[in-house]
Design a protein around this motif. Structure first.
Motif, PDB file in Angstrom:
ATOM      1  N   THR A   1       0.855  -1.184   0.000  1.00  0.00           N
ATOM      2  CA  THR A   1       0.000   0.000   0.000  1.00  0.00           C
ATOM      3  C   THR A   1       0.891   1.233   0.000  1.00  0.00           C
ATOM      4  O   THR A   1       2.112   1.149   0.197  1.00  0.00           O
ATOM      5  CB  THR A   1      -0.907   0.029   1.241  1.00  0.00           C
ATOM      6  N   LYS A   2       0.300   2.402  -0.207  1.00  0.00           N
ATOM      7  CA  LYS A   2       1.077   3.638  -0.208  1.00  0.00           C
ATOM      8  C   LYS A   2       1.753   3.852   1.144  1.00  0.00           C
ATOM      9  O   LYS A   2       2.926   4.213   1.220  1.00  0.00           O
ATOM     10  CB  LYS A   2       0.180   4.834  -0.545  1.00  0.00           C
ATOM     11  N   ARG A   3       1.001   3.611   2.207  1.00  0.00           N
ATOM     12  CA  ARG A   3       1.560   3.815   3.550  1.00  0.00           C
ATOM     13  C   ARG A   3       2.750   2.900   3.796  1.00  0.00           C
ATOM     14  O   ARG A   3       3.778   3.315   4.320  1.00  0.00           O
ATOM     15  CB  ARG A   3       0.480   3.572   4.601  1.00  0.00           C
ATOM     16  N   LEU A   4       2.612   1.628   3.384  1.00  0.00           N
ATOM     17  CA  LEU A   4       3.701   0.678   3.589  1.00  0.00           C
ATOM     18  C   LEU A   4       4.904   1.050   2.725  1.00  0.00           C
ATOM     19  O   LEU A   4       6.045   1.040   3.192  1.00  0.00           O
ATOM     20  CB  LEU A   4       3.199  -0.728   3.267  1.00  0.00           C
TER      21      LEU A   4
ATOM     22  N   ARG B   1       8.982   5.293  -9.744  1.00  0.00           N
ATOM     23  CA  ARG B   1       9.348   5.537  -8.353  1.00  0.00           C
ATOM     24  C   ARG B   1       8.142   5.582  -7.429  1.00  0.00           C
ATOM     25  O   ARG B   1       7.062   6.042  -7.813  1.00  0.00           O
ATOM     26  CB  ARG B   1      10.122   6.848  -8.230  1.00  0.00           C
ATOM     27  N   VAL B   2       8.373   5.129  -6.195  1.00  0.00           N
ATOM     28  CA  VAL B   2       7.381   5.305  -5.142  1.00  0.00           C
ATOM     29  C   VAL B   2       7.212   6.802  -4.901  1.00  0.00           C
ATOM     30  O   VAL B   2       8.191   7.532  -4.778  1.00  0.00           O
ATOM     31  CB  VAL B   2       7.838   4.597  -3.842  1.00  0.00           C
ATOM     32  N   GLY B   3       5.981   7.260  -4.848  1.00  0.00           N
ATOM     33  CA  GLY B   3       5.704   8.683  -4.696  1.00  0.00           C
ATOM     34  C   GLY B   3       5.374   9.349  -6.005  1.00  0.00           C
ATOM     35  O   GLY B   3       4.721  10.387  -6.022  1.00  0.00           O
ATOM     36  N   VAL B   4       5.835   8.739  -7.112  1.00  0.00           N
ATOM     37  CA  VAL B   4       5.460   9.227  -8.440  1.00  0.00           C
ATOM     38  C   VAL B   4       4.299   8.400  -8.975  1.00  0.00           C
ATOM     39  O   VAL B   4       3.330   8.931  -9.504  1.00  0.00           O
ATOM     40  CB  VAL B   4       6.657   9.160  -9.415  1.00  0.00           C
ATOM     41  N   LEU B   5       4.405   7.073  -8.805  1.00  0.00           N
ATOM     42  CA  LEU B   5       3.300   6.168  -9.137  1.00  0.00           C
ATOM     43  C   LEU B   5       2.519   5.832  -7.876  1.00  0.00           C
ATOM     44  O   LEU B   5       3.091   5.780  -6.775  1.00  0.00           O
ATOM     45  CB  LEU B   5       3.826   4.867  -9.742  1.00  0.00           C
ATOM     46  N   THR B   6       1.267   5.558  -8.024  1.00  0.00           N
ATOM     47  CA  THR B   6       0.472   5.014  -6.926  1.00  0.00           C
ATOM     48  C   THR B   6       0.668   3.503  -6.901  1.00  0.00           C
ATOM     49  O   THR B   6       0.975   2.889  -7.940  1.00  0.00           O
ATOM     50  CB  THR B   6      -1.016   5.326  -7.098  1.00  0.00           C
ATOM     51  N   PRO B   7       0.497   2.834  -5.754  1.00  0.00           N
ATOM     52  CA  PRO B   7       0.617   1.369  -5.727  1.00  0.00           C
ATOM     53  C   PRO B   7      -0.345   0.685  -6.688  1.00  0.00           C
ATOM     54  O   PRO B   7       0.038  -0.258  -7.389  1.00  0.00           O
ATOM     55  CB  PRO B   7       0.300   1.025  -4.266  1.00  0.00           C
ATOM     56  N   ASP B   8      -1.583   1.167  -6.747  1.00  0.00           N
ATOM     57  CA  ASP B   8      -2.555   0.545  -7.647  1.00  0.00           C
ATOM     58  C   ASP B   8      -2.159   0.748  -9.105  1.00  0.00           C
ATOM     59  O   ASP B   8      -2.317  -0.155  -9.935  1.00  0.00           O
ATOM     60  CB  ASP B   8      -3.951   1.123  -7.405  1.00  0.00           C
TER      61      ASP B   8
END
Length: 431
Positions: free
Chosen positions: A5-8, A64-71
């Motif tokens: 998830t985004k938080r993780l 990158r994390v923060g540029v793409l969403t997990p979904d």
């Protein structure tokens, strides 16, 4: 490991021994191999791992994390794994594509992912549709004609500088080839500077997706728009007020007239006012509860004259917009033409809709308010002024908005009780 998830993903830490760390998603079988790689530097990227038809293990970075969403990243991983199931090798294909990718195809890829909500913009939210529409226009009007065929990997800072100069000189100015409201494609220093800024964002997307190593826009000085901010002097406000009354008596569009007055009395941006809904007007608190501005959701303090003007407008049927379109269920869009006709009637130089916002700022400056207070009235993101007030507007800003609105309203309609003093030049240009 649990589902990513985004938080993780935001909480994943690099390996203390300086090695890459991998965290794999526990999702369904269709996305087996989807995960996050954390580099020793702390940079985290979504990846998908698979075996190609030759049996070799491949890892493909998705973004990158923060540029793409997990979904969004998970959806991309599913698509790539589908290609593998059909005998493809997306990692090898990407390597070939990167070497030949042009600026035009990069822009198309960026706009496609942004429109799908995969990319994250300001405040961790998907990029706004209005921003995308403007970006698409700049890409088609300026970037593609000047740099579209160039391979991205060969771009240099000098190419960006040359593009900026060409746009400023008007080399991309042309008439719209499509029918509709669009007219002349503009050039100039301001357009050139904003196009460079947008291209810098797109090229940073390319860096984050390992298409190029460095962003050539970095270090390029962007041009300042040399045009001084236009606003109405107090005598011009009086003249405009007389023209508004005359236009209303001779059949000018009533919604447009009401919108001009509302913008003068509030200092709002054009779309903040035209897209205003009835439920956003909080008359008891003397503010507008705006859900979508350049700085995010805001409480915008407004004066009593502005409140009275807005609540006196007649609601059309069950429509939600304070300034409804002439046809359909949308909001009014013909304001520039209405303002141009009223300006001609008043005998003053044609002014833009944004000049009404500058007029509000100049009036506030003439009354002695500080730049910090004016920034709060205009809805600029100013720590300590607008950001802290989540439920009610600051009473000092409401009092200032009330005085400025009364000052302008008095000039518009020559009310003797208005606090009227000559305007002096504002200390700075307000955007």
């Amino acid at each position: 490991m649990p589902k990513i998830t985004k938080r993780l993903a935001d909480r994943l830490e690099p390996d203390p021994d300086g090695r890459d760390r991998f965290f794999w998603d526990s999702g369904d079988g269709a996305t087996k191999g989807f995960g996050v790689r954390v580099k020793p530097s702390g940079v985290s990227s979504y990846i998908v791992q698979y075996r190609n038809k030759g049996g070799r293990t491949r890892r493909l970075a998705l973004g990158r994390v923060g540029v793409l969403t997990p979904d969004g990243a998970r959806s991309m991983a599913k698509d790539r794994l589908g290609e593998v199931a059909n005998g493809g090798d997306p990692s090898a294909d990407r390597s070939i594509a990167r070497k030949s990718m042009t600026v035009a195809s990069l822009c198309d890829l960026y706009l496609e992912q942004a429109a799908a909500g995969i990319l994250i913009g300001r405040r961790g939210q998907p990029i706004k549709r209005s921003t995308l529409a403007m970006d698409r226009s700049r890409v088609e009007s300026h970037v593609k004609p000047l740099l579209g065929t160039r391979p991205v990997r060969t771009l240099l800072a000098d190419d960006i500088k040359r593009m900026q100069s060409d746009i400023a000189a008007g080399r991309t100015v042309r008439r719209q080839s499509t029918e509709g409201r669009g007219g002349r494609i503009a050039g100039g220093r301001g357009v050139a500077s904003r196009t460079v800024g947008m291209l810098g964002t797109i090229l940073q997307f390319a860096v984050e997706n390992s298409i190029i190593k460095d962003n050539p826009v970095r270090g390029v000085r962007r041009m300042n728009d040399a045009k001084p901010a236009r606003y109405l002097e107090l005598d011009e406000v009086r003249t405009l007020g007389a023209a508004l009354l005359e236009a209303a008596s001779q059949g000018e569009n009533e919604t447009g007239i009401a919108a001009v007055r509302a913008l003068l009395l509030t200092g709002c941006r054009r779309m903040e006012m035209l897209a205003l809904t009835w439920d956003a007007i909080d008359a008891p608190s003397s503010c507008l509860r705006l859900t979508d501005t350049k700085s995010g959701p805001q409480l915008r303090p407004i004066g009593a004259a502005a409140v009275s003007h807005l609540i006196a407008l007649e609601k059309v049927g069950e429509g939600r917009f304070v300034f409804p379109a002439n046809r359909g269920n949308g909001h009014f869009v013909g304001l520039p033409r209405v303002l141009a006709r009223i300006s001609r009637r008043a005998g003053i130089d044609a002014i833009s809709v944004h000049a009404l916002r500058h007029t509000f700022a100049a009036a506030a400056a003439s009354l002695g308010y500080s730049e910090l207070t004016i920034a709060g009235l205009l809805g600029h993101k100013v720590p300590g002024v607008t950001a802290r007030y989540a439920h009610v507007p600051d009473s000092a800003l409401v009092a200032a908005a009330d005085r400025v609105a009364s000052h302008i309203d008095g000039a518009l309609f020559r009310r003797p009780s208005a606090d009227v003093v000559p305007l002096r030049t504002a200390p700075r240009a307000y955007q």
